[in-house]
Motif scaffolding. Structure first.
Motif, PDB file in Angstrom:
ATOM      1  N   THR A   1      34.491  37.721  41.146  1.00 55.75           N
ATOM      2  CA  THR A   1      35.287  37.440  42.371  1.00 55.75           C
ATOM      3  C   THR A   1      36.751  37.208  41.853  1.00 55.75           C
ATOM      4  O   THR A   1      37.034  36.684  40.852  1.00 55.75           O
ATOM      5  CB  THR A   1      34.987  36.476  43.441  1.00 55.75           C
ATOM      6  OG1 THR A   1      35.254  35.288  42.914  1.00 55.75           O
ATOM      7  CG2 THR A   1      33.664  36.862  44.169  1.00 55.75           C
ATOM      8  N   VAL A   2      37.640  37.712  42.673  1.00 55.18           N
ATOM      9  CA  VAL A   2      39.293  37.208  42.536  1.00 55.18           C
ATOM     10  C   VAL A   2      39.812  36.860  43.746  1.00 55.18           C
ATOM     11  O   VAL A   2      39.431  37.301  44.878  1.00 55.18           O
ATOM     12  CB  VAL A   2      39.963  38.425  41.924  1.00 55.18           C
ATOM     13  CG1 VAL A   2      39.528  38.887  40.550  1.00 55.18           C
ATOM     14  CG2 VAL A   2      40.102  39.549  42.739  1.00 55.18           C
ATOM     15  N   LYS A   3      40.896  36.369  43.740  1.00 54.25           N
ATOM     16  CA  LYS A   3      41.462  35.989  45.207  1.00 54.25           C
ATOM     17  C   LYS A   3      42.480  36.844  45.853  1.00 54.25           C
ATOM     18  O   LYS A   3      43.058  37.562  45.029  1.00 54.25           O
ATOM     19  CB  LYS A   3      42.262  34.627  44.827  1.00 54.25           C
ATOM     20  CG  LYS A   3      41.614  33.420  44.344  1.00 54.25           C
ATOM     21  CD  LYS A   3      40.600  32.729  45.127  1.00 54.25           C
ATOM     22  CE  LYS A   3      40.103  31.392  44.457  1.00 54.25           C
ATOM     23  NZ  LYS A   3      38.742  31.066  45.391  1.00 54.25           N
ATOM     24  N   VAL A   4      42.240  36.789  46.728  1.00 47.16           N
ATOM     25  CA  VAL A   4      43.117  37.838  47.768  1.00 47.16           C
ATOM     26  C   VAL A   4      44.641  37.154  47.746  1.00 47.16           C
ATOM     27  O   VAL A   4      44.998  36.308  47.695  1.00 47.16           O
ATOM     28  CB  VAL A   4      42.834  37.677  49.235  1.00 47.16           C
ATOM     29  CG1 VAL A   4      43.417  38.715  49.911  1.00 47.16           C
ATOM     30  CG2 VAL A   4      41.237  38.413  49.350  1.00 47.16           C
ATOM     31  N   LYS A   5      45.599  38.419  47.218  1.00 51.37           N
ATOM     32  CA  LYS A   5      46.874  37.806  47.215  1.00 51.37           C
ATOM     33  C   LYS A   5      47.806  38.530  48.387  1.00 51.37           C
ATOM     34  O   LYS A   5      47.323  39.427  49.074  1.00 51.37           O
ATOM     35  CB  LYS A   5      47.324  38.438  45.848  1.00 51.37           C
ATOM     36  CG  LYS A   5      46.946  37.892  44.779  1.00 51.37           C
ATOM     37  CD  LYS A   5      47.665  38.089  43.439  1.00 51.37           C
ATOM     38  CE  LYS A   5      47.528  39.856  43.170  1.00 51.37           C
ATOM     39  NZ  LYS A   5      48.135  40.145  42.040  1.00 51.37           N
ATOM     40  N   GLU A   6      48.990  38.019  48.497  1.00 56.39           N
ATOM     41  CA  GLU A   6      49.863  38.622  49.360  1.00 56.39           C
ATOM     42  C   GLU A   6      51.017  39.493  48.752  1.00 56.39           C
ATOM     43  O   GLU A   6      51.301  38.886  47.742  1.00 56.39           O
ATOM     44  CB  GLU A   6      50.421  37.756  50.201  1.00 56.39           C
ATOM     45  CG  GLU A   6      51.377  37.952  51.457  1.00 56.39           C
ATOM     46  CD  GLU A   6      51.882  37.167  52.251  1.00 56.39           C
ATOM     47  OE1 GLU A   6      51.428  37.027  53.783  1.00 56.39           O
ATOM     48  OE2 GLU A   6      52.658  36.043  52.081  1.00 56.39           O
TER      49      GLU A   6
ATOM     50  N   VAL B   1      37.237  37.753  46.831  1.00 57.89           N
ATOM     51  CA  VAL B   1      36.901  38.961  47.067  1.00 57.89           C
ATOM     52  C   VAL B   1      36.166  39.320  45.934  1.00 57.89           C
ATOM     53  O   VAL B   1      36.463  39.284  44.809  1.00 57.89           O
ATOM     54  CB  VAL B   1      38.125  39.768  47.564  1.00 57.89           C
ATOM     55  CG1 VAL B   1      38.886  40.234  46.447  1.00 57.89           C
ATOM     56  CG2 VAL B   1      37.451  41.255  47.958  1.00 57.89           C
ATOM     57  N   VAL B   2      34.768  40.175  46.205  1.00 54.67           N
ATOM     58  CA  VAL B   2      34.172  40.597  45.081  1.00 54.67           C
ATOM     59  C   VAL B   2      34.584  41.774  44.546  1.00 54.67           C
ATOM     60  O   VAL B   2      34.870  42.727  45.322  1.00 54.67           O
ATOM     61  CB  VAL B   2      32.327  40.625  45.631  1.00 54.67           C
ATOM     62  CG1 VAL B   2      31.625  41.377  44.412  1.00 54.67           C
ATOM     63  CG2 VAL B   2      31.993  39.632  46.247  1.00 54.67           C
ATOM     64  N   ILE B   3      34.550  42.040  43.177  1.00 53.35           N
ATOM     65  CA  ILE B   3      35.196  43.075  42.378  1.00 53.35           C
ATOM     66  C   ILE B   3      34.056  43.644  41.708  1.00 53.35           C
ATOM     67  O   ILE B   3      34.351  44.914  41.233  1.00 53.35           O
ATOM     68  CB  ILE B   3      36.307  42.928  41.466  1.00 53.35           C
ATOM     69  CG1 ILE B   3      36.185  41.849  40.457  1.00 53.35           C
ATOM     70  CG2 ILE B   3      37.723  42.417  42.471  1.00 53.35           C
ATOM     71  CD1 ILE B   3      37.122  41.628  39.558  1.00 53.35           C
ATOM     72  N   LYS B   4      32.860  42.942  41.105  1.00 59.19           N
ATOM     73  CA  LYS B   4      31.852  43.324  40.462  1.00 59.19           C
ATOM     74  C   LYS B   4      30.621  43.010  41.341  1.00 59.19           C
ATOM     75  O   LYS B   4      30.426  41.837  41.578  1.00 59.19           O
ATOM     76  CB  LYS B   4      31.931  43.164  38.975  1.00 59.19           C
ATOM     77  CG  LYS B   4      33.026  43.743  38.111  1.00 59.19           C
ATOM     78  CD  LYS B   4      32.807  43.493  36.825  1.00 59.19           C
ATOM     79  CE  LYS B   4      33.930  44.177  36.032  1.00 59.19           C
ATOM     80  NZ  LYS B   4      34.028  44.055  34.598  1.00 59.19           N
TER      81      LYS B   4
END
Length: 347
Positions: A30-35, A328-331
């Motif tokens: 996962t990575v964090k959602v950014k603005e 958010v899941v990326i893999k």
């Protein structure tokens, strides 16, 4: 559509809840959602067309003797579509071949005579004039043979032109002639299209060309079906009346698409708007819609999203319920389902 998708999500959540005890946690990254900010989009209507659309013309004249294709028929490259009457040409070709064979036989005899003459001239058993006569007779035969070969080749090429073949794998969409009709040189006989070459074209104002580049991905819709298209090329020729430029678009999905269909394409403008940014790998398709999976309390939650734009390796999106800082899941998102237990992989 949104309500239907939400209903599907709720149904999957209930199913997952019933079987959660039997499901082992799935490992995800996962990575964090950014603005961030991205160019706002404006919808442009375009049209689908076949990039390979060939109107076949006859290179020879004659009467149509045979037809091998009809409208709507699939053909392969090299298939004969029609033949023109060629019996007279075939007879002339046979006669020319017979004449050539006769000269070739004379050439063989004269070559043997020249070899004998070379032996005799070396022994000084014959006069030089006799040798020269044999030599130049052979040279004249060689020239005559080359002339007949050239004429024969021209006749064979002409005979080949009496048969019109498919230039590529495709579908016959129009047939202009019938058996017994006279066809002149340059007359249109068939129209063939390659259904796999389906593409799209839109016209955009010149000010938007700064936001477009070759290979850029854009979001589009054909008959309510969302798909991703790529900028194939920007044609540097403006329409004088609208001052807009044609932009050619390509895409992978080609099923059930035909020339003339409408396509709606979201084109980035110069105006910026605030968006949520996630890696492109985070956005996947489920049930024909774009979604992301976020991790909440060690479980996967599916959230429908709208893709606004793509910037480098990121996707600019908007979604109800998605906030900055969420994981958010990326893999691993291709193998998980709503409410499935997950374990986040450490970076």
């Amino acid at each position: 559509m949104k309500y239907m998708l939400l209903a599907i999500v709720l149904f999957l959540n209930m199913q997952a809840s019933e079987t959660k005890g039997a499901q082992p946690p799935s490992l995800v990254k996962t990575v964090k959602v950014k603005e961030g900010y991205a160019n706002s989009l404006q919808n442009y209507v375009g049209t689908l067309y076949y990039d390979r659309n060939s109107e076949l013309a006859s290179e020879s004249s004659g009467v149509v003797s045979k037809l091998y294709a009809k409208e709507g028929q699939r053909v392969k490259r090299g298939n004969i579509l029609l033949k023109l009457e060629s019996s007279i040409l075939e007879a002339k070709l046979k006669a020319k071949q017979a004449i050539l064979n006769s000269f070739l036989a004379q050439q063989t005899k004269q070559q043997k005579d020249l070899k004998r003459a070379e032996v005799l001239i070396n022994k000084k058993s014959i006069a030089q004039s006799s040798y020269d006569n044999t030599y130049y007779t052979l040279e004249a035969l060689n020239a005559e043979i080359e002339s007949h070969k050239a004429e024969l080749l021209a006749m064979k090429i002409e005979l080949q032109k009496k048969s019109i073949r498919a230039p590529f794998n495709g579908i016959v969409v129009k047939r202009e002639v019938d058996i017994g009709e006279w066809v002149a040189v340059g007359s249109s006989v068939f129209n063939i299209i390659d259904p796999k070459s389906i593409e799209a074209r839109i016209n955009v104002p010149s000010r938007f060309l700064k936001t477009l580049s070759k290979g850029q991905k854009l979001q589009a819709k054909i008959e309510k079906k969302e798909l991703e298209v790529s900028v194939k090329s920007i044609v540097p020729l403006a329409d004088k009346s609208s001052r807009s430029f044609p932009v050619k678009l390509s895409f992978n999905s080609q099923k059930n698409l035909i020339e003339g269909m409408r396509i709606d394409v979201k084109v980035p403008t110069l105006k910026k708007e605030k968006v949520l940014l996630v890696p492109r790998d985070a956005v996947i398709k489920r049930f024909g819609n774009f979604v992301v999976f976020v991790v909440v309390d060690s479980k996967a939650t599916m959230i429908p999203v709208s893709v606004i734009n793509y910037t480098n390796n990121e996707a600019a999106i908007s979604a109800q319920g998605l906030k900055v800082g969420m994981s958010v899941v990326i893999k691993g998102n291709e193998r998980i389902f709503p409410n499935m237990p997950v374990v986040e992989k450490a970076n």
